[in-house]
Design a protein around this motif. Structure first.
Motif, mmCIF file in Angstrom:
data_model
loop_
_atom_site.group_PDB
_atom_site.id
_atom_site.type_symbol
_atom_site.label_atom_id
_atom_site.label_comp_id
_atom_site.label_asym_id
_atom_site.label_seq_id
_atom_site.Cartn_x
_atom_site.Cartn_y
_atom_site.Cartn_z
ATOM 1 N N PRO A 386 -17.649 30.357 22.868
ATOM 2 C CA PRO A 386 -17.322 29.171 22.074
ATOM 3 C C PRO A 386 -15.835 29.156 21.747
ATOM 4 C CG PRO A 386 -19.232 30.317 21.180
ATOM 5 C CD PRO A 386 -18.623 31.230 22.190
ATOM 6 N N PRO A 387 -15.245 27.975 21.539
ATOM 7 C CA PRO A 387 -13.808 27.888 21.258
ATOM 8 C C PRO A 387 -13.346 28.784 20.116
ATOM 9 C CG PRO A 387 -14.688 25.722 21.699
ATOM 10 C CD PRO A 387 -15.858 26.644 21.657
ATOM 11 N N ALA A 388 -14.113 28.834 19.010
ATOM 12 C CA ALA A 388 -13.699 29.653 17.862
ATOM 13 C C ALA A 388 -13.626 31.123 18.249
ATOM 14 C CB ALA A 388 -14.664 29.455 16.698
ATOM 15 N N GLU A 389 -14.565 31.552 19.080
ATOM 16 C CA GLU A 389 -14.581 32.950 19.512
ATOM 17 C C GLU A 389 -13.504 33.210 20.550
ATOM 18 O OE1 GLU A 389 -17.516 36.013 21.926
ATOM 19 O OE2 GLU A 389 -18.383 34.277 20.902
ATOM 20 N N TYR A 390 -13.239 32.228 21.386
ATOM 21 C CA TYR A 390 -12.254 32.393 22.446
ATOM 22 C C TYR A 390 -10.865 32.659 21.870
ATOM 23 C CZ TYR A 390 -9.648 31.580 26.739
ATOM 24 O OH TYR A 390 -8.826 31.729 27.833
ATOM 25 N N TRP A 391 -10.524 31.946 20.789
ATOM 26 C CA TRP A 391 -9.194 32.088 20.218
ATOM 27 C C TRP A 391 -9.103 33.204 19.170
ATOM 28 C CZ3 TRP A 391 -8.822 26.159 20.265
ATOM 29 C CH2 TRP A 391 -8.010 25.756 21.327
#
Length: 462
Positions: A386-391
């Protein structure tokens, strides 16, 4: 319904025809009958004269008598060395010979007409050939659009994008030239497509990236060329302006256009006619021109890199596309749209992002605008992150990119992260990324497929 009713009169007027017959009366009769239907009608009394005319210009349709003084019309047609962009042909003969008729049709003729004939017979045959040629053009453009994977949907409901949609609806029905300005990745082509869809024009939408075509080939791509016009020009070829007949041509990255081509384009806009490379004759066109740039063209004018008169000719109507960072309220809607689209394209289950993911996306600056957002969503889906985890970068593995990857990462993860970064650096262009990585495009696709399968297995386990 007759073929006459089916034919597209707007598109037909931009086409050209060559009549080859040794009878002056027949040439004059057909010339008068077809002059109102075509932009250019030429006549020849022999194959030699026809060859001379074809060497200086392209003809969409040939109307040829089979028995000519210097050569058989069928033999000439079979010898034409222009397989990809060959003219359509109608044969005429005053001799009722079934074997000749069969030979003519086998040679690829659109029709075969016996003399004497009524004018309506010829007009019907001509309209049938033109319909066939228009269908070829439409199929060509459809394949071209599918290969680019383009959409015509403008997503967003922010005030800024609502203003853009309102301008589009107001100016689309006009035939005026439009200049679209905006940063890279803001969706300038989508706006151009929407202008075309709402214009009511019957022809195709033809996008051209002026910066992606070699300067010395741009004139040929846009206007076409004749056989022998330059090295490698083995046959006559239609240009993209011809494919846009009755429709819209979209000149993206117009600021990249070389100065000599700017001069040629200005003439096209003023004369409403094109001249194929190597040809001495102009062909009238009925094409709406929409241009786009990620530069401030007025600055290019002041710097001497863009013609001032062309700038004013293009800047009749102007649309400025807002950047994604200036309309964060649209990020959530765009994210949902791209997630659904990419999930279907990749053949995986629908992905649902959390509120935290959407917040992270809305807070990003998006220097690459909508294109960067779409690439980010595709990367997250492929990697199963997920985007939050990716960053998110936990303190235990925080590391400066210049120092490399964390020492506790497995080699496969390092490879995956590096490859995706290279692909991202090329704005999702996997062919360009493969060249930088020193692998084939097929190898790169296989790696992404393996990562996708692994991500799906992980989802099933949870």
């Amino acid at each position: 319904m007759s073929p006459n009713e089916h034919a597209n009169p707007v598109a037909k007027t931009t086409m050209s025809v060559l009549i080859v017959d040794d009878e002056p009366g027949m040439r004059s009769f057909l010339m008068k009958a077809l002059a109102k239907k075509f932009a250019l009608v030429e006549t020849a009394s022999s194959i030699a004269q026809a060859e001379e005319l074809r060497s200086h210009g392209h003809f969409d349709l040939l109307i040829v008598d089979i028995r000519l003084p210097d050569r058989s019309g069928i033999e000439w047609h079979e010898a034409l060395n222009d397989p990809e962009h060959q003219s359509d042909i109608i044969f005429m003969t005053g001799y009722a010979d079934m074997d000749v008729a069969i030979k003519a049709l086998r040679a690829g003729a659109c029709d075969f007409i016996m003399k004497p004939f009524h004018l309506e017979q010829m007009i019907t045959a001509v309209d049938r050939c033109i319909e066939k040629r228009l269908l070829k053009r439409e199929n060509f453009m459809l394949k071209r659009e599918l290969s680019h994977g383009q959409s015509s949907t403008i997503i967003g409901n922010s005030e800024a994008i609502r203003d853009v949609k309102e301008v589009i609806e107001r100016i689309a029905p006009t035939n005026a030239v439009v200049l679209i300005e905006g940063e890279s990745g803001t969706g300038k082509e989508l706006v151009a497509r929407q202008l075309h869809l709402l214009s009511g024009r019957s022809g195709a939408f033809v996008p051209v990236n002026c910066g992606a075509i070699a300067p010395d080939l741009l004139a040929s791509e846009l206007f076409g060329h004749t056989a022998g016009a330059f090295t490698g020009a083995k046959g006559n070829r239609e240009g993209l302006f011809s494919y846009a007949s009755g429709g819209t041509i979209f000149l993206d990255e117009i600021g990249e256009m070389p100065m000599n081509m700017q001069t040629a384009l200005l003439r096209v806009l003023e004369q409403r006619a094109i001249r194929p490379v190597g040809s001495e004759k102009e062909v009238d066109i009925n094409v709406r021109v929409i241009a786009a740039t990620n530069r401030l063209l007025i600055d290019e004018v002041e710097a001497g890199r863009f013609r001032r008169d062309l700038f004013y000719r293009l800047n009749v109507l102007n649309i400025v596309i807002p950047s994604l960072r200036s309309r964060p309220d649209d990020v959530a809607e765009l994210t949902h749209y791209f997630t659904l689209q990419l999930s279907q394209e990749l053949g995986i289950k629908d992905v649902i992002w959390s509120h935290e993911d959407l917040q992270v996306l809305q807070q990003h600056d998006w220097p690459g605008n909508i294109r960067e957002l779409r690439n980010m969503i595709e990367r997250c889906i492929l990697l199963g992150k997920p985007p939050a985890e990716y960053w998110k970068k936990p303190a235990s593995v925080m590391v400066n990119d210049a120092m490399g990857y964390p020492l506790n990462w497995p080699l496969k993860e390092v490879e995956k992260q590096h490859v995706t970064k290279v692909v991202d650096n090329h704005n999702g262009n996997k062919s360009a990324a493969a060249r930088d990585l020193g692998v084939s495009r097929k190898t790169l696709d296989r790696k992404f497929k393996d990562w996708l399968n692994h991500a799906e297995e992980g989802h099933e386990d949870t």
